[in-house]
Structures are given as structure tokens and as C-alpha cells.
Design a protein around this motif. Structure first.
Motif, short mmCIF file in Angstrom:
data_model
loop_
_atom_site.label_atom_id
_atom_site.label_comp_id
_atom_site.label_asym_id
_atom_site.label_seq_id
_atom_site.Cartn_x
_atom_site.Cartn_y
_atom_site.Cartn_z
N HIS A 176 0.82 -1.21 0.00
CA HIS A 176 0.00 0.00 0.00
C HIS A 176 0.86 1.26 0.00
N SER A 177 2.01 1.18 0.66
CA SER A 177 2.89 2.34 0.65
C SER A 177 3.48 2.60 -0.72
N LEU A 178 3.60 1.53 -1.55
CA LEU A 178 4.10 1.66 -2.92
C LEU A 178 2.98 1.88 -3.92
N GLY A 179 1.74 2.01 -3.44
CA GLY A 179 0.62 2.27 -4.32
C GLY A 179 0.10 1.04 -5.04
N MET A 180 0.37 -0.15 -4.49
CA MET A 180 -0.06 -1.38 -5.12
C MET A 180 -1.18 -2.03 -4.32
N ARG A 181 -2.10 -2.68 -5.07
CA ARG A 181 -3.14 -3.48 -4.43
C ARG A 181 -2.58 -4.86 -4.13
N VAL A 182 -3.17 -5.53 -3.12
CA VAL A 182 -2.69 -6.84 -2.69
C VAL A 182 -3.79 -7.87 -2.93
N VAL A 183 -3.39 -8.99 -3.55
CA VAL A 183 -4.31 -10.10 -3.79
C VAL A 183 -3.78 -11.31 -3.04
N ALA A 184 -4.62 -11.95 -2.26
CA ALA A 184 -4.24 -13.18 -1.55
C ALA A 184 -4.65 -14.37 -2.41
N GLU A 185 -3.68 -15.18 -2.78
CA GLU A 185 -3.97 -16.37 -3.59
C GLU A 185 -4.23 -17.56 -2.68
N GLY A 186 -5.00 -18.51 -3.18
CA GLY A 186 -5.20 -19.77 -2.48
C GLY A 186 -6.11 -19.69 -1.29
#
Length: 898
Positions: A842-852
Motif C-alpha cells: 500500500h505504501s508503494l501504491g499497489m493493491r494486494v491479492v491473496a492467492e489460495g
């Protein structure tokens, strides 16, 4: 000088061959010319006769048509006069005629069947034979052809109607009509006369037009008014189109095929317009009857010509055989003369002429030397004076041996013979290799002897060089292919084994890259010497090429002997190699295959040793391996699978499944991940674990990746106006595809080809794709980003990416590997790790997706950790495009999918 002489001899031999062949081939050429000329003349004569017969048929049909047209003109004129008289009589009696008065007008002609008068309004005013009119005709007189034509045509002319049949009768009749005009010239009625159609044409003569000929009168409408034919012809209505077109001319003739008539009978047709009337008289002669006599003559002529050709062919064959025999005997005489000249002209070759000495029963017991030169006498171990007139059996030394006499016997029996002899020149000199040629001529033998010692030595040297590796001096690939089969045969006879050790160097490429190819060559020379020292004296060390060597253990007693040799070779490579550029360390991997245990032939033995070496390399190098059938079967299956995969890519046997990513809070589908499946023709649907690894190893992943991009873009274009029209689809790009292909160009080309927006495509890359060349990777990612395509880091946490690398690469989404998702709810470290990743992303402006994501607890924890998106079996399983949910909202009944 020798070259000029050889050219002159070759030129003279060519001229001799041409001179001998010319008379031999002259006879077949002569026969061919005569046969062709006769056939051309015969065909021309037969064609002329055919034209003559056809002309006769046209003339006969033309005469019939002309005579019948003239007769029909007279008949129609008479009928026209009858119509005029009946009309006049009708006017004279005021519309009340009597039958007797009509008979006087018409006359006694019984061909007239009926006389009728019709009013201008279409009412029957009078008929002397009501049965000639059907009730339908009487009720619709205004629609009858004669009534319509007389009202349409302003002229007062006779109209000839189409042929008709009376009820209950087979004989056709034709109606003729004419107007009845009153004193003012107005139409007062119409007079109609019916006439038997057969009366318009006389009887048919088959002797003139043939069995299937015919004579007919045809109106300009193409309908026959009367028809006469032989027993085999039928009436044609309407007439063939080709003939109807021709009838527009006053007269003419043409050939009409049976296909146009519809009865398979071709005819010669002639026609003539009837003067004063719209009728054409047509006469047709049957082609088969007309040309019957011609065909008989043609068949007889062809049989005679074929017989003549056969006689000519026999004559040519006999003449050619006699000519061939004559020239063969002449050629043999010339060869004998050439043998004598060669024996007397050569200065460096020995020659002599021998005459057979016959014993009892015409058996040759010896040969007498009639003449020779000094060199030839030397080959017999004596001088010319001593040899001339002597018998070979009385000479000692040199060629005067039993094998030499056997060669002379063979030449005398067969006409010529040659062989090589080894002449022992004594201990002071090397043995001489002699080539002896013998030719029989007129009962004597002309013999030439030539010293070929240098030639043999040169050939042996060439053979040695061809079987020797120039760098190491070891035998090469050609040597082992030439000698290994003989070793296998000797092993079979001795009941022993043959072991082949395939030796491949480990780390040799590093030597070339570090010290250069010169040092590499020095290492190879050292390797050859160490291998020679490591093996037994009777074993063979062969260099195949590059850094590959083969050791052949001939007549090995057991497998243990081969393993002992392999151990010594491995030990020999422990010490480094000294070169002019420095010290190099090289190891070796060895594969062992035994005959006949592992293979029954040379090729298979060699192949199995190679496979065993490959197993040694894949097992860690610097070791040896015996041939393992299980490993061979695995390699064979891998090769088959690779072949199938190549075919699958070429034939596009792949389908795409899609797994949704959902927003962690709203449950709405935010994106789809495209996952490739192989629709195998025999094994069914295969997951990526079955083929992606192999595709990566073989490089097929490059073409497969291009295919996947095209399949996904095709599906996005189909979704343009559907539920998933605005949902982006992520495509997995392999490390090799990203680093070895221009991935930006591939994506841009697919977007343009399918006319879809860049925002509808996302690219997923693993961390391993970015560590090969970070600078080039950053440039490529910027280029892809410039297209408007989002970038995702796939399986984050399993690679080597750093925080600075993620910052420089400008990724949009971070997908955390499922191995970390599985730890959620199990221990605290799982949540700590995820919280750190989410905070960093989030600090780098990216969204996070949790796989599995596979459980509701994992989903709850991830939501609490402020994870942006979820993906896993708990939410959606990968399915084909047509099985995706109809709504983008996550439904209760979709969790979990099983």
C-alpha cells in the motif's frame, strides 16, 4: 601431359561409343518413322471417307426435306383454298350451309375430319362433326389457339394450330383456320378445318434415313405438326433448343447429338422452309445407320494396320539384334587391338603376351610367354630373353605362382580379368603391390602389370586420416562406426561382452569461456592421454567431437570390469589440467551400456550409453551410471510428450479456464485470471502441471505463450457487450517468454488484432522473471505500462525480489503466494507476514491479492488485515468462459465451489 592424354582418350572413347550406337538405334528410329507415317496417312484416309459418308447423309436428308416441303406447300395451299371456299359459301347461304353443299365445296378428300364455323364472340355457329370438339373446348372457344391468333393478327391468313388428339383416338389432327369477312371487311366469323396430321407427310422410308431417322413438319414455335419416323424413333416435343435456333433460317443442315434429342441417338439434320407458310420441313438421318458401313471398313483397316505394325516391329527387332551383334563383335575386336597397343606402348608398365598350352581333353595345363618387355620379365623374376618362349610352370620367383595362373585361366574363360598381388621383393625392400589386367584376344592373352604400391600406401594413409581425430590423435566417429560391428561379432563368437562408456566432460565450456578455445584444445589433448592411461591396453578410446569421448571395452568379462574402468577414469580427472593460459579443473560424467545385455546392435548400444551419461549428468555430474531401462522409458515418454505438445500447439488443442478475483469487502468480481488447459485428444483435459514445466524446458513455452495471449484476447472481444465486458483478464507470462521475446510487441499486436482496449488486459509475472537483467526488465515493464496494461507480481514471496526492485518496476498489483495464505489461522507468523506485505504494497501504491483462499476463516482474517482482493477455491474455481456466473456479485451459493 597426362591430363591432355586422358582427355584425348575420353574424347576418342566417346566418339567410338556414338559411332557404335548410331547404327543400332537407326533401326528403331526407321521403324518409328514408317509406322507414324502409315498411321497418319491411314487416319487422313479414314477421316476423308467419314466426311464423304456424312456428306451423303446430309444430301439424302436435304433431298427428303426439299421434296416434302414442296409437297407440303401444295397441300397447305389446297387447305387454304378450302378454307376460303367454305367461308365464301357461308356468306353466300347466309350462315345456313347444308352438308351436301359443303361436300361439293370440300370435295371427296376424306383427310378432312371436321368443318366448323365460329362467331366473332366465340360461339360455335356450325360444325358437321360435334364429336371432334370436346366440351371443354366448346365452353372456352375464345381461349383456343386459332381464335386467339385470328383476333391478334390483323392480316387475313391461314393459321396452322398445334396438333391435337380426339377423345378416344390415338391419331393426331391439326386444325387450320381463316377469317370470314363481311362486305365491310369486318370479322364475321372464323372457319376451322380439322385435318389428319399423318396426311401432311407421306410414309417414312427407312432405307433413305435409317432406322432412327425421322421426317417432321415444325412450326416456327418449335412444335411438330406432323411426324413420321422409323420403328426406333419417337416424336420430340418441343424440339431440341439447338435445332430450334437453326430453324430460324430458310434452309440448312447440322449435326445434332443424341444428348440434345434425349434419346442418345445422334443424327444428321436438314431443313427447308415451306414456301408461303410458317412451317419448316425437317428430315433427320440416323448417324449409326449412315456410318455403319464406314465403321466396318474403319475397323478392318485398323486391324490390317495393326498387323502391319506388328510385322514391322518384328522386322525392326530382328534387324536391331543383328546390328547389335555385329557391332559388339566389332567392338571386341577393337578392344583386343587396343589391348595389344597398350601392352606395347607403355614404358612404366610390364606387359607380356601368353598363349595357352593345352593338354589332353583341351584342358589348359600351362601358358607360354610369346612376348614381353623387360619390366614384365622382371615381375616374373627373370630377363626378357629368358622369359620369351618359356612356360610359366618352368619359371620360379615373382608372379610365377599358382594364383597368377588361376587369374589367366579366369581371363581365358570369361574374356577378361584383373586382380591385385603382393610381391615379396626380399628383406631389403618393402613388398610391392601389383595390379594385373588380362584380356583374351584371338586365342591369346594380353597381360599388363602395374606397380600400385604408392597408390595403396596413399589410400591407406587417407583411410587412417579419415579414422583419426586431428586434435588428439585418437580414433574418431568414423572409426568406431566402421569397427564396432566387428567387435560385436567377435564377442558373440567368444561368448563375451562389449562395454561402451560414453564420456562427457563437465565444466569444459567454462574453460573455453575463461581461457579461450586454445586452452580448451590443450585440455582435450590432455583428456585423451589420461583416458588412454586409465583404460586397459586392449581397450579403445575414441573422440566423437567437442568434449565427447567413447571408451570401448572389447571382450569384457563382466559388468564389474566396465565399472572398474569408469572408476579409474573418474579418479584420473581429480587432478586439474595445466594449460598455457592457466590451470583448469574439468570433471566427467560417464554412461555405460553393455552388449548384449543392454542392446543387440551397435546403434542401440551407443544410444543407451548416451542415455546413461545423461542420467549421470542429471544426477549431479562427476559420476558414472549404468544403463537404466526405467530411465530410458521415462526419457522416451518425455520425448513422446514433447512431440505431442508440439502438435498440440500447432493444432491449437488448448482451452482457457478463468478464475475470478473478488473485492475483499464488496465481494464483487474485480478481475479474471486466465489459466490454460490442454484438451488432449486421448487423455482428456490436462492441467498446467502436466505440460508447463516441459514447455519451459524445451522452449515451447514461447509459442504456447503467444497462443494463450491470442485465445484470451479473442474471448475478451466476445465479452465486449456482456456481463464481463468491463472486467479485466490477467494473463500469466513465463520467465522465458518475458526475457526471450518482445512481450510488449506481442501484447500490442493482439490488442490491435482483436480491437480491444488495453485496460481489459493484465500481465502477471513471477519474481524470477525480473532477476535476469533488471535494467532491461524495467524498460520492458515501462513499455508495457505505456500501452495501458496493468502489471501484477505473481507468487510473491517465493522469489528474490527486493523492495527497491518492486519500487523501480512500477507494478500495480501484488499477488501473495498461496503458501503464505495457508498459514493464516495456523500461527501468528502468517498474519505478521501478510500485514507486512500489505503495508509495504500500500505504501508503494499497489493493491494486494491473496492467492489460495480456501476457508472462510482465511477470508475473515484477510479482510481484517485490509487485503484488497481474494482469489481461491473458497470463492471460485477455474471454469470455462461459458460456466462463469451470470452476475459479478459473489453469491452465497457459490461459496465454496466443489
Amino acid at each position: 601431359m597426362d591430363g591432355s592424354k586422358s582427355i584425348a582418350l575420353a574424347s576418342r572413347a566417346l566418339r567410338t561409343t556414338r559411332a557404335a550406337a548410331l547404327p543400332i538405334f537407326a533401326w528403331p528410329f526407321f521403324g518409328l518413322v514408317v509406322a507414324c507415317t502409315c498411321w497418319i496417312y491411314l487416319i487422313q484416309v479414314l477421316d476423308a471417307e467419314r466426311l464423304q459418308f456424312e456428306r451423303g447423309a446430309y444430301d439424302a436428308a436435304s433431298r427428303v426435306a426439299a421434296s416434302q416441303a414442296a409437297q407440303l406447300s401444295r397441300d397447305l395451299t389446297m387447305i387454304d383454298q378450302v378454307l376460303v371456299l367454305v367461308g365464301s359459301h357461308w356468306q353466300a347461304v347466309g350462315g345456313k350451309p347444308e352438308q351436301g353443299a359443303l361436300d361439293e365445296v370440300v370435295g371427296p378428300d376424306k383427310a378432312i375430319l371436321n368443318i366448323s364455323v365460329v362467331s366473332p364472340a366465340g360461339e360455335m355457329l356450325f360444325t358437321n362433326s360435334p364429336s371432334a370438339w370436346s366440351q371443354e373446348e366448346l365452353a372456352n372457344l375464345v381461349r383456343q389457339p386459332f381464335f386467339v391468333e385470328q383476333n391478334r393478327n390483323p392480316a387475313d391468313t391461314m393459321y396452322i394450330g398445334p396438333p391435337r388428339r380426339m377423345a378416344g383416338q390415338d391419331r393426331p389432327f391439326t386444325r387450320f383456320s381463316r377469317k370470314i369477312l363481311d362486305a365491310s371487311g369486318s370479322l364475321a366469323g372464323m372457319v376451322v378445318v380439322a385435318l389428319d396430321s399423318d396426311a401432311l407427310i407421306p410414309a417414312y422410308d427407312s432405307s433413305v434415313l435409317g432406322r432412327y431417322g425421322f421426317v417432321t413438319s415444325v412450326g416456327l414455335d418449335g412444335m411438330a405438326r406432323a411426324f413420321r419416323a422409323g420403328g426406333g424413333a419417337r416424336q420430340f416435343a418441343p424440339f431440341p433448343p439447338s435445332l430450334r435456333f437453326a430453324l430460324d433460317t430458310p434452309q440448312g443442315e447440322m449435326h445434332v447429338s443424341g444428348r440434345d434429342f434425349g434419346d442418345s441417338v445422334s443424327r444428321f439434320v436438314s431443313w427447308r422452309r415451306v414456301d408461303g407458310f410458317p412451317v419448316v420441313m425437317v428430315a433427320a438421318a440416323d448417324q449409326s445407320d449412315t456410318l455403319a458401313a464406314l465403321n466396318e471398313r474403319r475397323s478392318a483397316s485398323l486391324r490390317v494396320a495393326a498387323g502391319a505394325n506388328l510385322v514391322l516391329a518384328v522386322f525392326v527387332i530382328i534387324a536391331t539384334m543383328m546390328s547389335t551383334r555385329f557391332h559388339r563383335e566389332r567392338r571386341q575386336l577393337e578392344l583386343s587391338q587396343a589391348a595389344y597397343r597398350k601392352a606395347t606402348e607403355g614404358g612404366t608398365e610390364g606387359f607380356f603376351i601368353c598363349q595357352p598350352v593345352h593338354g589332353t581333353g583341351s584342358v589348359i595345363k600351362d601358358y607360354c610367354v610369346v612376348d614381353c618387355n623387360e619390366r614384365g620379365a622382371g615381375f616374373l623374376g627373370s630377363s626378357r630373353q629368358a622369359v620369351t618362349g618359356a612356360h610359366l610352370g618352368g619359371l620360379r620367383g615373382g608372379l610365377a605362382t599358382g594364383p597368377f595362373k588361376q587369374l589367366l585361366d579366369k581371363a581365358f574363360r570369361l574374356g577378361s580379368a584383373d586382380d591385385d598381388f603382393l610381391l615379396d621383393a626380399g628383406s631389403r625392400q618393402e613388398a610391392q603391390q601389383l595390379r594385373v589386367g588380362v584380356v583374351r584376344s584371338d586365342g591369346v592373352l594380353a597381360i599388363t602389370v602395374r606397380d600400385v604400391t604408392l597408390e595403396k600406401s596413399h589410400l591407406a594413409d587417407l583411410e587412417r586420416r579419415g579414422n583419426e581425430d586431428t586434435l588428439t590423435g585418437l580414433p574418431n566417429r568414423a572409426w568406431i562406426r566402421a569397427h564396432l560391428p566387428a567387435m560385436l561379432e567377435r564377442a558373440d563368437k567368444a561368448g563375451a561382452k562389449v562395454a561402451v562408456l560414453f564420456v562427457d566432460l563437465d565444466g569444459f565450456k567454462l574453460v573455453n569461456d575463461t581461457f579461450g578455445h586454445g586452452a580448451g584444445d590443450e585440455v582435450l589433448q590432455h583428456v585423451g592421454r589420461r583416458l588412454k592411461v586409465s583404460v586397459r591396453p586392449m581397450d579403445h578410446v575414441v573422440r566423437l567431437g567437442g568434449d565427447e569421448f567413447v571408451v570401448v571395452l572389447e571382450l569384457a568379462g563382466s559388468q564389474a570390469e566396465a565399472e572398474q574402468v569408469a572408476e579409474r577414469i573418474l579418479h584420473a580427472f581429480h587432478a586439474p589440467f595445466s594449460t598455457s593460459k592457466g590451470t583448469a579443473s574439468v570433471g566427467t560424467s560417464i554412461g555405460i551400456s553393455l552388449y548384449p545385455v543392454d542392446a543387440k546392435d551397435m546403434e542401440t548400444l551407443y544410444q543407451h550409453a548416451d542415455l546413461a551419461m545423461y542420467q549421470a549428468k542429471t544426477s549431479g555430474k562427476n559420476r558414472y551410471h549404468l544403463f537404466n531401462p526405467a530411465f530410458y522409458e521415462a526419457m522416451r515418454l518425455r520425448t513422446r510428450r514433447e512431440k505431442e505438445l508440439r502438435a498440440a500447439i500447432a493444432e491449437n488443442q488448448f482451452v482457457m479456464h478463468y478464475q475470478a478475483r473478488v473485492d475483499c469487502k464488496s465481494g464483487k468480481v474485480t478481475s479474471l485470471e486466465a489459466l490454460v488447459r490442454w484438451n488432449h485428444p486421448a487423455e482428456g483435459l490436462l492441467g498446467p502441471d502436466e505440460f508447463i514445466g516441459l514447455a519451459e524446458e524445451t522452449g515451447l513455452i514461447l509459442n504456447l505463450g503467444e497462443l494463450v495471449i491470442d485465445l484470451v484476447c479473442t474471448q475478451i472481444a466476445q465479452w465486449e457487450h456482456g456481463v464481463y465486458g468491463g472486467v479485466p483478464v490477467s494473463i500469466n507470462v513465463s520467465s522465458r517468454q518475458f526475457n526471450e521475446r518482445d512481450i510488449r510487441e506481442s501484447i500490442a499486436s493482439a490488442l490491435a488484432r482483436h480491437a480491444i482496449d488495453a485496460s481489459s488486459v493484465e500481465i502477471e509475472l513471477t519474481e524470477s522473471s525480473m532477476v535476469v537483467d533488471p535494467v532491461r526488465t524495467a524498460d520492458n515493464l515501462q513499455a508495457i505500462h505505456a500501452l495501458g496494461v496493468k502489471l501484477l507480481v505473481d507468487d510473491f514471496g517465493t522469489g528474490y525480489s527486493s523492495l527497491s526492485m518492486l519500487h523501480n518496476m512500477s507494478f500495480d498489483v501484488l499477488k501473495v503466494d498461496k503458501s503464505f495464505t495457508s498459514r493464516l489461522g495456523v500461527d501468528e507468523n502468517g498474519e505478521v507476514f501478510f500485514r507486512a506485505i500489505i503495508t509495504m504494497a500500500h505504501s508503494l501504491g499497489m493493491r494486494v491479492v491473496a492467492e489460495g483462499v480456501e476457508t472462510a476463516e482465511q477470508a475473515r482474517i484477510l479482510e481484517a488485515l485490509q487485503c484488497d482482493e481474494l482469489q481461491g477455491f473458497y470463492l471460485f474455481r477455474p471454469v470455462p468462459a461459458e460456466q462463469l456466473p451470470d452476475s459479478l456479485e459473489l453469491q452465497a451459493n457459490a461459496v465454496p465451489a466443489t
